[in-house]
Design a protein around this motif. Sequence first.
Motif, PDB file in Angstrom:
ATOM      1  N   GLY A 151      23.970   4.569   1.007  1.00 17.16           N
ATOM      2  CA  GLY A 151      24.259   5.306  -0.214  1.00 17.16           C
ATOM      3  C   GLY A 151      23.067   5.469  -1.122  1.00 17.16           C
ATOM      4  N   LYS A 152      22.042   4.632  -0.939  1.00 20.97           N
ATOM      5  CA  LYS A 152      20.837   4.758  -1.763  1.00 20.97           C
ATOM      6  C   LYS A 152      19.879   5.775  -1.146  1.00 20.97           C
ATOM      7  N   LEU A 153      18.888   6.166  -1.928  1.00 22.85           N
ATOM      8  CA  LEU A 153      17.890   7.117  -1.465  1.00 22.85           C
ATOM      9  C   LEU A 153      17.080   6.525  -0.314  1.00 22.85           C
ATOM     10  N   ALA A 154      16.746   7.363   0.639  1.00 18.74           N
ATOM     11  CA  ALA A 154      16.021   6.909   1.830  1.00 18.74           C
ATOM     12  C   ALA A 154      14.521   6.885   1.566  1.00 18.74           C
ATOM     13  N   ASP A 155      14.119   5.993   0.676  1.00 19.83           N
ATOM     14  CA  ASP A 155      12.715   5.767   0.352  1.00 19.83           C
ATOM     15  C   ASP A 155      12.313   4.456   1.013  1.00 19.83           C
ATOM     16  N   LEU A 156      11.385   4.491   1.945  1.00 24.48           N
ATOM     17  CA  LEU A 156      11.009   3.272   2.644  1.00 24.48           C
ATOM     18  C   LEU A 156       9.557   3.311   3.085  1.00 24.48           C
ATOM     19  N   THR A 157       9.023   2.126   3.274  1.00 24.52           N
ATOM     20  CA  THR A 157       7.625   1.952   3.629  1.00 24.52           C
ATOM     21  C   THR A 157       7.534   1.117   4.900  1.00 24.52           C
ATOM     22  N   VAL A 158       6.741   1.584   5.846  1.00 26.35           N
ATOM     23  CA  VAL A 158       6.561   0.910   7.131  1.00 26.35           C
ATOM     24  C   VAL A 158       5.226   0.161   7.101  1.00 26.35           C
ATOM     25  N   LEU A 159       5.271  -1.144   7.449  1.00 25.79           N
ATOM     26  CA  LEU A 159       4.089  -2.008   7.410  1.00 25.79           C
ATOM     27  C   LEU A 159       3.721  -2.476   8.814  1.00 25.79           C
ATOM     28  N   ASP A 160       2.443  -2.837   8.973  1.00 27.53           N
ATOM     29  CA  ASP A 160       2.000  -3.281  10.293  1.00 27.53           C
ATOM     30  C   ASP A 160       2.273  -4.753  10.553  1.00 27.53           C
ATOM     31  N   ARG A 161       2.781  -5.465   9.548  1.00 21.80           N
ATOM     32  CA  ARG A 161       3.097  -6.889   9.712  1.00 21.80           C
ATOM     33  C   ARG A 161       4.137  -7.284   8.679  1.00 21.80           C
ATOM     34  N   ASP A 162       4.679  -8.459   8.834  1.00 21.98           N
ATOM     35  CA  ASP A 162       5.702  -8.966   7.922  1.00 21.98           C
ATOM     36  C   ASP A 162       5.033  -9.867   6.887  1.00 21.98           C
ATOM     37  N   PRO A 163       4.934  -9.431   5.628  1.00 16.75           N
ATOM     38  CA  PRO A 163       4.262 -10.237   4.612  1.00 16.75           C
ATOM     39  C   PRO A 163       4.922 -11.581   4.346  1.00 16.75           C
ATOM     40  N   THR A 164       6.164 -11.745   4.789  1.00 17.11           N
ATOM     41  CA  THR A 164       6.884 -12.988   4.512  1.00 17.11           C
ATOM     42  C   THR A 164       6.661 -14.057   5.573  1.00 17.11           C
ATOM     43  N   THR A 165       6.048 -13.701   6.699  1.00 13.48           N
ATOM     44  CA  THR A 165       5.879 -14.675   7.782  1.00 13.48           C
ATOM     45  C   THR A 165       4.418 -14.951   8.133  1.00 13.48           C
ATOM     46  N   ILE A 166       3.499 -14.114   7.667  1.00 15.78           N
ATOM     47  CA  ILE A 166       2.087 -14.320   7.985  1.00 15.78           C
ATOM     48  C   ILE A 166       1.483 -15.344   7.041  1.00 15.78           C
ATOM     49  N   ASP A 167       0.244 -15.729   7.313  1.00 12.89           N
ATOM     50  CA  ASP A 167      -0.516 -16.566   6.389  1.00 12.89           C
ATOM     51  C   ASP A 167      -0.548 -15.852   5.041  1.00 12.89           C
ATOM     52  N   PRO A 168      -0.074 -16.486   3.969  1.00 15.92           N
ATOM     53  CA  PRO A 168      -0.025 -15.800   2.669  1.00 15.92           C
ATOM     54  C   PRO A 168      -1.367 -15.240   2.215  1.00 15.92           C
ATOM     55  N   THR A 169      -2.463 -15.878   2.610  1.00 15.24           N
ATOM     56  CA  THR A 169      -3.770 -15.389   2.175  1.00 15.24           C
ATOM     57  C   THR A 169      -4.161 -14.081   2.865  1.00 15.24           C
ATOM     58  N   ALA A 170      -3.347 -13.615   3.806  1.00 15.48           N
ATOM     59  CA  ALA A 170      -3.632 -12.359   4.507  1.00 15.48           C
ATOM     60  C   ALA A 170      -2.699 -11.228   4.065  1.00 15.48           C
ATOM     61  N   ILE A 171      -1.835 -11.481   3.093  1.00 16.92           N
ATOM     62  CA  ILE A 171      -0.886 -10.446   2.670  1.00 16.92           C
ATOM     63  C   ILE A 171      -1.621  -9.186   2.219  1.00 16.92           C
ATOM     64  N   GLY A 172      -2.707  -9.344   1.480  1.00 19.11           N
ATOM     65  CA  GLY A 172      -3.443  -8.192   0.966  1.00 19.11           C
ATOM     66  C   GLY A 172      -4.070  -7.338   2.042  1.00 19.11           C
ATOM     67  N   GLU A 173      -4.145  -7.851   3.264  1.00 19.97           N
ATOM     68  CA  GLU A 173      -4.716  -7.083   4.379  1.00 19.97           C
ATOM     69  C   GLU A 173      -3.665  -6.276   5.123  1.00 19.97           C
ATOM     70  N   THR A 174      -2.416  -6.387   4.712  1.00 21.44           N
ATOM     71  CA  THR A 174      -1.333  -5.631   5.342  1.00 21.44           C
ATOM     72  C   THR A 174      -1.581  -4.133   5.184  1.00 21.44           C
ATOM     73  N   ARG A 175      -1.348  -3.390   6.245  1.00 20.20           N
ATOM     74  CA  ARG A 175      -1.562  -1.943   6.230  1.00 20.20           C
ATOM     75  C   ARG A 175      -0.239  -1.198   6.133  1.00 20.20           C
ATOM     76  N   VAL A 176      -0.251  -0.133   5.362  1.00 15.93           N
ATOM     77  CA  VAL A 176       0.884   0.786   5.316  1.00 15.93           C
ATOM     78  C   VAL A 176       0.720   1.794   6.444  1.00 15.93           C
ATOM     79  N   LEU A 177       1.724   1.879   7.325  1.00 20.27           N
ATOM     80  CA  LEU A 177       1.665   2.801   8.454  1.00 20.27           C
ATOM     81  C   LEU A 177       2.441   4.087   8.200  1.00 20.27           C
ATOM     82  N   GLY A 178       3.455   4.008   7.342  1.00 22.94           N
ATOM     83  CA  GLY A 178       4.252   5.199   7.074  1.00 22.94           C
ATOM     84  C   GLY A 178       4.991   5.080   5.754  1.00 22.94           C
ATOM     85  N   THR A 179       5.189   6.213   5.094  1.00 23.52           N
ATOM     86  CA  THR A 179       5.916   6.250   3.824  1.00 23.52           C
ATOM     87  C   THR A 179       6.899   7.402   3.839  1.00 23.52           C
TER      88      THR A 179
END
Length: 554
Positions: free
Chosen positions: A511-539
Amino acid sequence: MTIGSLLRPDLILFAGNLITVDPGQPRAQAIAIRGETILAVGTDADVLPLAGAGTRLVDLHGMTVVPGFNDAHNHMVFFGQQLKGVDLQTNPARSISEVVQRIRNAALSRSPGAWLSAYGYDNNLLPGQVHPTRHDLDAAAPEHMVQCGHTSGHMCVLNSKALAACAITRETPDPEGGRIVRDGNGEPTGLLLELAQELVERVRYPLTEAEIIEGLELADRRYLSEGITSAQEALAGSLSPLELKAWQDAVVQDRLHIRTSLMVRVDFLQQSHGAAGELPVLGLSQGLHTGFGDHRLRIGAVKMFADGSLIGRTAYMFEPFATDPGNTGFLVVPEDVLKDRILRLHQSGWQLAIHAIGDKAVTVVLDGYEAALQACPRADHRHRVEHAGVLNPTVLDRMARLGIIGVPQQHFIYRTGDGYLANLGPERARWCYPQKAYLDRGMVLAGSSDRPVVPGAPLLGIHDAVNQMTSGGRPYIPEEAITPEQAIAAYTLGSAYCSFEEHIKGSLVAGKLADLTVLDRDPTTIDPTAIGETRVLGTFVGGRLLYATGGFGA
């Protein structure tokens, strides 16, 4: 799984790792989209059978999907213009000579006599923490009018030609709420603080509608590449009296794709009178206020300023800055005027968003909010304190009691945290731009950047909210660290709440708007110090793939 309709979806993304920001279903594998709306979210086994003959299927191959990021406080219109100027911020200038050289290089390709804008210098990163002067900028571009903006946005430096164009001389008085910095002989150094910058704006603005739209289009491309699908513009109406028309025309021309909530500059409003006995209201034409518009472009809060900048030491403080004894900053609007405006705007139906960084400024604003709510009670007002920089537990408790939303900027922790620690000292810095303290009190935490004050990619802010480290490698406020899940929620559902839009965006729910972002990794499971290196693959915005890289969507 939740099914919003029996209609067949246009698109299904499956075999993914969906972080939904929905407490009822925190994780999922697949999402079905019809038109602009989410049709269903669930497991592959639940969602794939919904496909029809015309449904496009996209295998995510385990990629992570989050709700589209929402920046709750940014200056897209200014950022778009700055993309045409000299960048001193992305790779920060570290010396006056570097500032001079970058401006000199840019001047080679600009016509003599034209304005040349540079942006994003930070004196805290320069030797001696000094600002460039008119003479430095004269050396860089003697044939141009140069305006060099501080990263805070609360000050700028002009060269001699620009000072002359703005008629700023030793005889020019300081405007109310601003200051023209002068040397020992009384001559302007070129540095203008706070509302003194309006002396430049009256010469350089208004921009044409075409110039504004061109900048919005440039900024839109950058935002989409960073996974941003919504943003809340924090000072609409600054570049032209026709700026709102430019925003609307940019949408109509399909040159602005992200969804935008416009915080209207307070002095853009007019007083309207109704029938006899009715209170006059402050608003847009015929009293329009917060909420007018649609999910593409809407009128948000009204924006005001109470004080200045923390790193620029113009924020209004109870005690002097540790690095500047005797200086407690100042209000840019007299206290009685500020409180009267709060009351009148509250009575006129506006959501208010007031810039207040110093602890004394925040207190003055809360006093105004409390008085307005007592005089004219209103449920679910969602009044905001933009930045809410220097706080303490008592002030946070008061904000919670009054239902006030604080809107901090997470990437400030990294970019300007060293300056905060120095300017405030350890005791006050403990409560400077907190994160966890909001959540501990059951308050909404928003994610925002204040771009172009600092780079605005949400993943940088998420990284900093989790890691709490400054650019100098110092721990900032470890006690205020939040989890990656909480940081993602801040930049999605939390920000949507700030603009009364949590019912249509901010989580992956049918029911909500289909606004979503695709990432190359899961920021919640990787080493936290690498979160900033996450890449956006699709918007995706409204089910449309508007940005893709790395082969996604091919």
